[in-house]
Design an enzyme around this catalytic site. Structure first.
Site, PDB file in Angstrom:
ATOM      1  N   ASP A  48       0.836  -1.199   0.000  1.00 55.18           N
ATOM      2  CA  ASP A  48       0.000   0.000   0.000  1.00 55.18           C
ATOM      3  C   ASP A  48       0.875   1.256   0.000  1.00 55.18           C
ATOM      4  O   ASP A  48       1.995   1.226   0.544  1.00 55.18           O
ATOM      5  CB  ASP A  48      -0.874   0.057   1.266  1.00 55.18           C
ATOM      6  N   TYR A  76       5.986  -8.431   8.572  1.00 52.66           N
ATOM      7  CA  TYR A  76       5.600  -7.027   8.719  1.00 52.66           C
ATOM      8  C   TYR A  76       5.764  -6.571  10.159  1.00 52.66           C
ATOM      9  O   TYR A  76       5.653  -7.374  11.091  1.00 52.66           O
ATOM     10  CB  TYR A  76       4.120  -6.816   8.338  1.00 52.66           C
ATOM     11  N   ASP A  90      -7.226   1.604   7.765  1.00 51.00           N
ATOM     12  CA  ASP A  90      -5.957   2.291   7.995  1.00 51.00           C
ATOM     13  C   ASP A  90      -6.219   3.784   8.183  1.00 51.00           C
ATOM     14  O   ASP A  90      -7.367   4.247   8.168  1.00 51.00           O
ATOM     15  CB  ASP A  90      -4.948   2.025   6.865  1.00 51.00           C
ATOM     16  N   ARG A 182      -3.971  -5.084   7.235  1.00 51.45           N
ATOM     17  CA  ARG A 182      -4.999  -4.142   7.673  1.00 51.45           C
ATOM     18  C   ARG A 182      -6.213  -4.886   8.221  1.00 51.45           C
ATOM     19  O   ARG A 182      -6.777  -4.515   9.257  1.00 51.45           O
ATOM     20  CB  ARG A 182      -5.438  -3.257   6.496  1.00 51.45           C
TER      21      ARG A 182
END
Length: 305
Positions: A48, A76, A90, A182
């Site tokens: 993203d 991550y 987000d 997310r």
């Protein structure tokens, strides 16, 4: 008659790019391609614009092996703001709901995290690049349209709490391909009863490439070398394409075996593994591609240079 376009440099290798904040993965890739003046380039799974971190950029013949990185596990580091739910899960989305977080303590959070470890079903978000009848879901979402999606089975190999500073928490995530971090953050917030959304996301690993093994390459560094036309230094930043397959056993082939494999024929190689993918090298230790083991023990070519 018009002038022929410059086809670009025939450069091959993998750049471990540290994608900056605010840039799409494709924009970052196109800048790398332009800086290298590369004839061919591809990336290995989108990040993203909100996310930073590892975006392996494959140049030249490396693009033939990018699928192996697309299929690889990802890692991550994610920072989550509990108590606030947004339309996109987000910080770029609009706030949908705000709830108190006073009832959340570290012990309860750790218990909830265990529920999201292992094989779980995850519903892909509307704000994703998946397609529905030829249209990207995020484009439909921006029009206020929501369509039915099917849950997907993913694997969360590890979910480690690295910071507990209410209303924010930080997690290290080691997951299979196709995981939406997310959505994971949003689902954890929902399980806690207060909601949550991602405020910072960084990819720290793709397959064999880990941030802990060494820093990724900043786009500014690539741009500076390109401005100096220092292609020797630029090329020195590239990793050999077979490093993407470091988890696969290596096989050194005889001259005859390499010849027949290049013709697409399976060959019997002494001391080959009994199953799975293998890296293939010719007698001079030059990487020539990837094969897999057939039931009869022979090596079948899968992807060759």
């Amino acid at each position: 008659m018009g002038r022929r376009r410059n086809p670009g440099r025939n450069v091959t290798g993998i750049l471990l790019l540290d994608k900056p904040l605010g840039l799409t993965s494709n924009d970052a890739l196109q800048r790398v391609k332009r800086h290298y003046r590369a004839a061919k380039a591809g990336h290995t799974g989108s990040l993203d614009p909100l996310a930073t971190g590892l975006l392996p950029c494959c140049l030249g013949d490396s693009t033939k092996f990018s699928a192996f990185l697309l299929d690889a596990d990802k890692r991550y580091r994610v920072r989550v703001r509990l108590g606030v739910t947004t339309t996109t899960a987000d910080a770029e989305g609009e706030v949908v709901e705000t709830r108190p977080v006073e009832g959340v303590d570290e012990e309860r959070l750790r218990e909830v995290l265990t529920r999201f470890t292992g094989s779980i079903d995850q519903l892909p978000p509307m704000y994703s690049a998946l397609k529905h009848q030829g249209q990207r879901l995020y484009k439909l979402a921006r029009q206020g349209v929501e369509v039915e999606r099917q849950p997907r089975r993913i694997d969360i190999h590890a979910l480690e709490l690295t910071a507990f500073e209410l209303p924010e928490i930080e997690l290290d995530v080691h997951c299979s391909k196709g995981t939406y971090v997310r959505t994971l953050a949003e689902d954890i917030g929902r399980a806690l009863g207060c909601g949550g959304h991602v405020i910072a996301l960084r990819r720290t690993g793709v397959g064999p490439y880990l941030e802990s093994s060494g820093p990724f390459i900043a786009l500014d560094e690539v741009a500076a070398l390109a401005e100096q036309e220092n292609f020797q230094a630029l090329d020195a930043l590239l990793l050999p394409l077979d490093t993407a397959l470091g988890h696969c056993p290596a096989l050194r082939l005889s001259e005859d075996s390499a010849f027949y494999l290049r013709q697409g024929q399976p060959v019997l190689v002494p001391q080959a593994p009994t199953e799975g993918l293998v890296r293939l090298y010719d007698p001079s230790a030059r990487f020539i591609g990837v094969g897999f083991i057939l039931e009869d023990g022979k090596v079948q070519p899968k992807r060759l240079i």
